[in-house]
Design an enzyme around this catalytic site. Sequence first.
Site, mmCIF file in Angstrom:
data_model
loop_
_atom_site.group_PDB
_atom_site.id
_atom_site.type_symbol
_atom_site.label_atom_id
_atom_site.label_comp_id
_atom_site.label_asym_id
_atom_site.label_seq_id
_atom_site.Cartn_x
_atom_site.Cartn_y
_atom_site.Cartn_z
ATOM 1 N N HIS A 41 -39.695 22.187 -102.816
ATOM 2 C CA HIS A 41 -40.126 20.955 -103.482
ATOM 3 C C HIS A 41 -41.641 20.825 -103.306
ATOM 4 O O HIS A 41 -42.212 21.383 -102.365
ATOM 5 C CB HIS A 41 -39.400 19.748 -102.892
ATOM 6 C CG HIS A 41 -37.973 19.657 -103.326
ATOM 7 N ND1 HIS A 41 -37.247 18.489 -103.268
ATOM 8 C CD2 HIS A 41 -37.130 20.584 -103.836
ATOM 9 C CE1 HIS A 41 -36.016 18.699 -103.715
ATOM 10 N NE2 HIS A 41 -35.921 19.969 -104.056
ATOM 11 N N ARG A 97 -28.579 20.977 -113.322
ATOM 12 C CA ARG A 97 -27.788 20.408 -112.235
ATOM 13 C C ARG A 97 -28.661 19.603 -111.283
ATOM 14 O O ARG A 97 -28.598 18.382 -111.221
ATOM 15 C CB ARG A 97 -27.047 21.540 -111.489
ATOM 16 C CG ARG A 97 -25.899 21.058 -110.596
ATOM 17 C CD ARG A 97 -26.323 20.601 -109.233
ATOM 18 N NE ARG A 97 -27.029 21.628 -108.455
ATOM 19 C CZ ARG A 97 -27.631 21.381 -107.306
ATOM 20 N NH1 ARG A 97 -27.633 20.158 -106.786
ATOM 21 N NH2 ARG A 97 -28.289 22.356 -106.651
ATOM 22 N N CYS A 116 -34.324 14.975 -104.560
ATOM 23 C CA CYS A 116 -33.126 14.875 -103.725
ATOM 24 C C CYS A 116 -32.782 13.403 -103.554
ATOM 25 O O CYS A 116 -33.584 12.635 -103.020
ATOM 26 C CB CYS A 116 -33.358 15.515 -102.358
ATOM 27 S SG CYS A 116 -31.954 15.284 -101.247
ATOM 28 N N HIS A 165 -36.147 27.693 -102.301
ATOM 29 C CA HIS A 165 -36.005 26.489 -103.119
ATOM 30 C C HIS A 165 -36.993 25.447 -102.582
ATOM 31 O O HIS A 165 -36.697 24.736 -101.615
ATOM 32 C CB HIS A 165 -34.558 25.983 -103.011
ATOM 33 C CG HIS A 165 -34.234 24.806 -103.878
ATOM 34 N ND1 HIS A 165 -33.303 24.881 -104.901
ATOM 35 C CD2 HIS A 165 -34.702 23.540 -103.893
ATOM 36 C CE1 HIS A 165 -33.214 23.692 -105.489
ATOM 37 N NE2 HIS A 165 -34.051 22.863 -104.881
#
Length: 312
Positions: free
Chosen positions: A221, A27, A252, A219
């Site tokens: 990055h 996703r 993103c 989460h």
Amino acid sequence: MTASGLPMTVPSPGLPARVRIHEVGPRDGLQNEQGTVPTEVKAEFIRRLADAGLDTVEATSFVHPKWVPQLADAEALFPQVRELGVRLPVLVPNERGLDRALALGAREVAVFASATESFAKANLNRTVDESLAMFEPVVTRAKAEGVSVRGYLSMCFGDPWQGPVPVEQVVGVCRRLADMGCDELSLGDTIGVATPGHVKALLAALGAAGIPASSLAVHFHDTYGQALANTYAALEHGVTTVDASAGGLGGCPYARSATGNLATEDLVWMLHGLGIQTGVDLGRLTATSVWLAERLGRPSPSRTVRALSHKE
């Protein structure tokens, strides 16, 4: 590295015995691809991830195709993978998205909120209050159907427009999502600016506000190379759910400075070296990312994938 291609195991006191990896590649990873990945490739990707031992694989998003055309095939994809026997959460932006997901038998959904006004406007074209008001009936209906709900919260550590985000601001939105009924909150470092001290400060503040580590996921990055260090800080605080993306796919689309997600293989290498159980077969996972990279036409950005796939 041992002869088996696995790290030497040296446990560190005070860390969890097991971590659940919330795999977001199908996703969060594929939604950022320039071209459209065929549905059959997506389905095979999910099957291979499940075969590698990942028990939670975020399959797709039921957002309007105009906004994320890369995931416009959600209705075609989900029925191909829903019988895999693993958790297959899906993103739903609103009640219409929830309707579509429930019609296909989804049992886990997620909503995607923002800790900042600027990102809420860019991503949802709403204020934070307006976006939470939109999510409330989604969460209420999902819970009434016996469906679990994850609340993603983006920009928890920094925002490309407003800069550093106050801890109290993040805690306030988390509290509202928890009160709404979200079973789990995923704290997103959307532009990758977090550092371990900041992570610990936020987790401590959330605990003080009555939101325990057991209901949180992280989460990260890897924009500044801090994702693993930040993950370790979260583990020390008792977090046992970590989001990651196979091969380091994704970023993103609304945050230009963001590089990819934390690579699942890099995370597994660290966790297995610490003696933390994941249930993941690193060899199979690496082979899966190499397989997908070939279909995407570029090498995986994961250092572990590169190291293991070039090992003689």
